[in-house]
Write an enzyme that holds these catalytic residues in place. Structure first.
Site: not given
Length: 559
Positions: A74, A76, A97, A108, A276, A304, A384, A412
């Site tokens: 998200k 990204t 954030r 993460k 979140a 999230f 992906f 990405w």
């Protein structure tokens, strides 16, 4: 096949502009930037105040379907879309954030985007950055120290030590500190009592900083913090202990938004970092409102899935700051759809059209929910390598059947070139005039009814249960004048329900309220559900095991 570079390798190879040059592109003179090195700076309060009369740009929210435990990009996509908008000639600023050290060393491993859609300096942003989290931790714990010190020196405010509501915080996942006994060791150390630690991103001070419009507002909100109760159950405020002013001093620089840049040298504000799932999950109001004065488009994220992040963005941040979003992007991945369709994490790389289709119910629910707020929606398929053409086509066809477009995004791997189509579509949507934003519930609704409204309308729960003590507490707060406050639900991010293993789009489930906390300074009521913890723990194999300094002194393992 070409070698795929890690996020940190890509970030390290970036050609960064001096931060004063990035600021100049926004009309921020060097006298209004406080540099932290050559590649990051804080923006002065004087400059921010001078922008207030200017018109606002368009506000774009990036949210997502329910993620897999690994995260689905998200941030990204938020960064990539900002770059994409700049690529097509729009003046855009990204607002995200700051990263917490807890999840960085836990699960993460980093939170600055990924691949060729990152904000830099990636290492600094993921670690100590400009010290904002340290300032928030210090201000929070100053208040905690003042409470116990006040009691030690005679307790003039008659604080009932059994009803102290203010815990301590630290910016690390440490389950051993969730529940502790402090002041042991005799008379010199005070009066023993039960307390505990939360993670810094769950601190009310974090929420206050992220919702304050300026230093005066910050100080007033700090003074409104309820630290505990007297024996007659009347509240004791931080201002009663004369704590709010020194707390504001500690937060003076932390209140100033941080300016950095993307890999493509576009401006990004990285400021504030409430979780979140246990807090309200949005970057600071002051960063977002300032960016809106400086850009045609501001792209910001909510944490999230939309059931948590978007709901709180709309019902807390937008309500409190008077923001009106013009469009929303829901990030979906084939991987997350498969997991919501019942596939295990280890099998996500294999084509499985049946699982993708089963996962569509989750996507549909989020689309419906965001539309409920009167905000037009578009779906971004974050690509992906393992995605197949058939799976992608199925997602696009399903989205079209629900009246929204689903755009394949390759940011990405390709940076702004891979998200150009989405950028054009977002401009069309934001300029269409479709947005008719409205929060989910009115201020005047009772607190428990607000909780039920979120549970029924967003989570599709069949019932909300709470002990009599919880319901009584909510009624007391209403009698004390806090009934108008919005609700901040603390819930798992992996499901619409409070059970992280209940994937897809469950209906008729039970939401059990375990605890409620009044954040009078921030201006909301925290409702803790299920097994959610305000002090997370580390996993069996934490990310910290892969983070180290290599022989050249560079950091490895952040991703």
């Amino acid at each position: 096949m070409a070698e795929v570079k890690s996020d940190i390798e890509i970030a390290r190879a970036a050609s960064k502009k001096p931060i004063l040059e990035v600021g100049a592109g926004l009309g921020i003179g060097p006298e209004h930037l406080l540099p932290y090195g050559h590649d990051k700076a804080k923006i002065s309060a004087e400059f921010i105040a001078a922008q207030r009369g200017k018109p606002d740009g368009k506000l774009i929210l990036v949210t997502a379907i329910n993620p897999t435990p690994a995260g689905e990009g998200k941030t990204t996509t938020t960064v990539g879309l900002g770059d994409g908008l700049n690529r097509i000639g729009k003046k855009a600023i990204v607002c995200i954030r700051e990263a917490s050290l807890g999840p960085c060393f836990g699960v993460k491993g980093g939170a600055a985007g990924g691949g060729y859609a990152q904000v830099v300096p990636m290492e600094d942003i993921n670690l100590h950055f400009t010290g904002d989290f340290h300032a928030i931790t210090s201000a929070h714990n100053l208040l905690a120290a003042l409470i116990d010190n006040h009691i030690y020196w005679g307790n003039e405010q008659n604080i009932d030590v059994r009803r102290i509501a203010w815990r301590r915080v630290m910016d690390m996942n440490d389950r051993a500190l969730r529940e502790i006994v402090c002041s042991l060791g005799g008379v010199a150390n005070g009066y023993p009592r039960e307390t505990g630690f939360d993670i810094t991103v769950a601190s009310e001070v974090m929420a206050i900083l992220c919702l304050s419009s300026d230093l005066a507002d910050l100080e007033e909100r700090l003074g409104n913090i309820i630290v505990g109760y007297r024996r007659d159950k009347s509240p004791v405020f931080a201002r009663d202990l004369k704590a709010h002013r020194p707390m504001a001093v500690l937060l003076k620089d932390a209140m100033q938004p941080n300016l950095v840049q993307t890999l493509e040298n576009n401006p990004a504000f990285v400021h504030g970092g409430p979780f979140a799932n246990i807090a309200h999950g949005c970057n600071s109001v002051i960063a977002t409102t300032t960016a809106l004065k400086l850009a045609d488009y501001v792209v910001t994220e909510a944490g999230f899935g939309a059931d948590l992040g978007a709901e709180k963005f709309f019902d807390i941040k937008c309500r409190k700051a008077g923001l009106k979003p013009d469009a929303a992007v829901i990030v979906a991945t084939v991987r997350a759809l498969k997991m919501n369709g019942g596939v295990k994490k280890d099998d996500l790389g294999r084509e499985n059209l049946d699982a993708v289709q089963k996962g569509f119910a989750n996507l549909a629910r989020h689309i419906e929910n965001v539309k409920t707020f009167g905000v037009p929606v578009i779906v971004a398929i974050n690509h992906f390598i393992s995605d197949t053409d058939a799976e992608i086509a199925a997602v696009q066809s399903f989205a079209a059947s629900h009246g929204v477009e689903a755009v394949l995004c390759r940011h990405w791997a390709e940076g702004s070139a891979g998200i150009e189509t989405l950028a054009h579509k977002v401009v069309e949507l934001a300029e269409s005039g479709q947005a008719q934003f409205s929060p989910l519930y009115p201020d005047g609704m009772s607190l428990f009814s607000k909780i039920e409204t979120i549970a029924h309308s967003i989570y599709r729960a069949g019932e909300v249960t709470a002990d009599k003590a919880v319901r009584d507490q909510l009624r007391v707060w209403e009698e004390q004048g806090y009934g108008h406050l919005p609700i901040c639900m603390a819930k798992t991010q992996y499901s619409f329900s409070t059970d992280p293993n209940l994937r897809g789009a469950p209906e008729g489930h039970v939401v059990t309220i375990r605890e409620v906390r009044l954040s009078a300074g921030a201006g909301f009521v925290v409702v803790i559900t299920g097994e959610i913890m305000t002090m997370p723990g580390l996993p069996k194999v934490p990310s910290s095991e892969k983070i180290f300094l290599n022989e050249q002194g560079y950091i490895e393992g952040l991703f």
